[in-house]
Enzyme design. Sequence first.
Site, PDB file in Angstrom:
ATOM      1  N   GLU A 107     -35.303  49.795   5.261  1.00  0.00           N
ATOM      2  CA  GLU A 107     -34.847  48.565   5.443  1.00  0.00           C
ATOM      3  C   GLU A 107     -33.421  48.408   5.923  1.00  0.00           C
ATOM      4  O   GLU A 107     -32.560  49.194   5.577  1.00  0.00           O
ATOM      5  CB  GLU A 107     -35.122  47.644   4.259  1.00  0.00           C
ATOM      6  CG  GLU A 107     -36.329  47.084   4.201  1.00  0.00           C
ATOM      7  CD  GLU A 107     -36.660  46.251   2.998  1.00  0.00           C
ATOM      8  OE1 GLU A 107     -37.764  45.335   3.222  1.00  0.00           O
ATOM      9  OE2 GLU A 107     -35.780  46.109   1.999  1.00  0.00           O
ATOM     10  N   CYS A 146     -25.961  46.695   7.371  1.00  0.00           N
ATOM     11  CA  CYS A 146     -26.072  47.508   6.008  1.00  0.00           C
ATOM     12  C   CYS A 146     -27.250  48.561   6.475  1.00  0.00           C
ATOM     13  O   CYS A 146     -28.368  48.307   6.642  1.00  0.00           O
ATOM     14  CB  CYS A 146     -26.486  46.386   5.010  1.00  0.00           C
ATOM     15  SG  CYS A 146     -26.627  47.348   3.516  1.00  0.00           S
ATOM     16  N   CYS A 191     -34.653  56.091  -3.547  1.00  0.00           N
ATOM     17  CA  CYS A 191     -33.365  56.774  -4.173  1.00  0.00           C
ATOM     18  C   CYS A 191     -33.793  57.681  -5.243  1.00  0.00           C
ATOM     19  O   CYS A 191     -34.765  57.146  -5.839  1.00  0.00           O
ATOM     20  CB  CYS A 191     -32.520  55.577  -4.451  1.00  0.00           C
ATOM     21  SG  CYS A 191     -30.711  56.193  -4.928  1.00  0.00           S
ATOM     22  N   CYS A 207     -30.524  53.324 -10.996  1.00  0.00           N
ATOM     23  CA  CYS A 207     -29.565  52.397 -11.579  1.00  0.00           C
ATOM     24  C   CYS A 207     -30.489  51.136 -11.986  1.00  0.00           C
ATOM     25  O   CYS A 207     -31.312  50.727 -11.382  1.00  0.00           O
ATOM     26  CB  CYS A 207     -28.559  51.935 -10.800  1.00  0.00           C
ATOM     27  SG  CYS A 207     -27.640  53.189  -9.933  1.00  0.00           S
ATOM     28  N   CYS A 267     -31.180  48.030  -9.955  1.00  0.00           N
ATOM     29  CA  CYS A 267     -31.207  48.122  -8.563  1.00  0.00           C
ATOM     30  C   CYS A 267     -32.777  48.344  -8.269  1.00  0.00           C
ATOM     31  O   CYS A 267     -33.394  49.103  -8.878  1.00  0.00           O
ATOM     32  CB  CYS A 267     -30.541  49.246  -7.934  1.00  0.00           C
ATOM     33  SG  CYS A 267     -30.713  49.546  -6.241  1.00  0.00           S
ATOM     34  N   CYS A 291     -27.791  42.552  -1.475  1.00  0.00           N
ATOM     35  CA  CYS A 291     -27.663  43.884  -2.213  1.00  0.00           C
ATOM     36  C   CYS A 291     -28.624  44.199  -3.465  1.00  0.00           C
ATOM     37  O   CYS A 291     -28.816  43.321  -4.140  1.00  0.00           O
ATOM     38  CB  CYS A 291     -26.259  43.906  -3.085  1.00  0.00           C
ATOM     39  SG  CYS A 291     -24.975  43.516  -2.094  1.00  0.00           S
TER      40      CYS A 291
END
Length: 403
Positions: A126, A139, A146, A150, A153, A378
Amino acid sequence: MSSTAELRGTAAPLEKTPLETYVPPAKPSLIGLSRAELAERLGEIGVPPRQQKMRVQQLWHWIYFRGARSFDEMTSVSKETRTGLAERFTVDRPEVVAEQISNDGTRKWLLRLPSGDALQKAHEVECVYIPETDRGTLCVSSQVGCTLNCAFCHTGTQRLVRNLTAGEIVGQVMVARDRLNDWADRETPHGNRLVTNVVMMGMGEPLYNFDAVREALLIVSDNEGIGISRRRITLSTSGVVPNIARAGEEIGVMLAISLHAVRDELRNELVPLNRKYPIAELLQACRDYPGASNARRITFEYVMLKGVNDSLDDAKLLVKLLKGIPAKINLIPFNPWPGSRYECSDWEQIEKFSEYVFNAGYSSPVRTPRGRDILAACGQLKSETEKLSARERQALRAMAMTD
Ligand code: SAH
Ligand code: SF4
């Protein structure tokens, strides 16, 4: 060495599964190639060395300045060269499979990338465009998923991980310019662009895909092409210490650090990579960051988690830790996602925290969440792509054989 939490079996693993490999399409795109690589490709189709430099300049202009989507458009390039190029290459960008527009004007594109395996679902990332009065920020993602996880996230919960190529990273900027009709026309070169800033804050850890991110950002910042200056590009990292200095030296963009906690014990939990590179080492790398100055401050991102990291004691320790670093602090209200285990701090608490930091001399804007209604804020990014399980793949193969 294992932490106590790991020994107790309660800690999340620091990193996930090995990376998926990238299999290029049969007819590769020229997007993402440096000038030297373009010269090589021209050599492959028989352009003599003495002509290569001039042809590279032309291609660069058409691809990265004008945003040409086919070789046919490149009218200043000889017909023969265009035909030769079109036989072996494309100027394809990642395919846009969905576009969502938030009621605040934020746009999110879901992009499909080749996976190279017919039995595997395509890879997806995205990319989000955030218009503001004085700028337009894109962004950009650096990986599918990933490898880090975290705790707060959404991207970290995605199973499938693959590094993006330089072309796929540059391709996101090009897709945004395509969709926003934001390419230069001859009359107003570089004037009034919609995409003025780039932040490597989408999916993935950019410093775990260093070479591709470097190649891509060098192209994005090249003044004869896309032309977004390095000062308008920010790379955000969760703290891959050994690559921080390299980012400064080899890419020269602005740096943002996802700090989120001021004590190792808590940061180990929120950002598990802290167990490898603890706070003191991370801050030392920031002190040493090439090119940091009061005019070029390092941004420290701090997600506000209710009752977890948002006390005034945390604010005090934060100010103490950052002493001597040219810093600004970006407070990010936590954006929830389906199944997340944290809550966003109360507004009052965010204001108190921000006021303390501000009075200590740091600019401390609270990042207004944008595009929350389309899960574009975010940490909300997570493509639905999941790799098929071994069983699913076996079943598909069996089906293919009986057809
Ligand atoms: N992997 C890089 C860049 C991508 S994340 C990094 O971690 O820095 C961009 C920023 O969004 C990071 O500061 C990240 O910690 C933050 N973030 C992640 N999940 C979030 C959430 N749910 N709410 C608010 N911010 C989040
Ligand atoms: Fe990866 Fe950044 Fe999300 Fe952490 S915050 S899981 S490093 S994308």
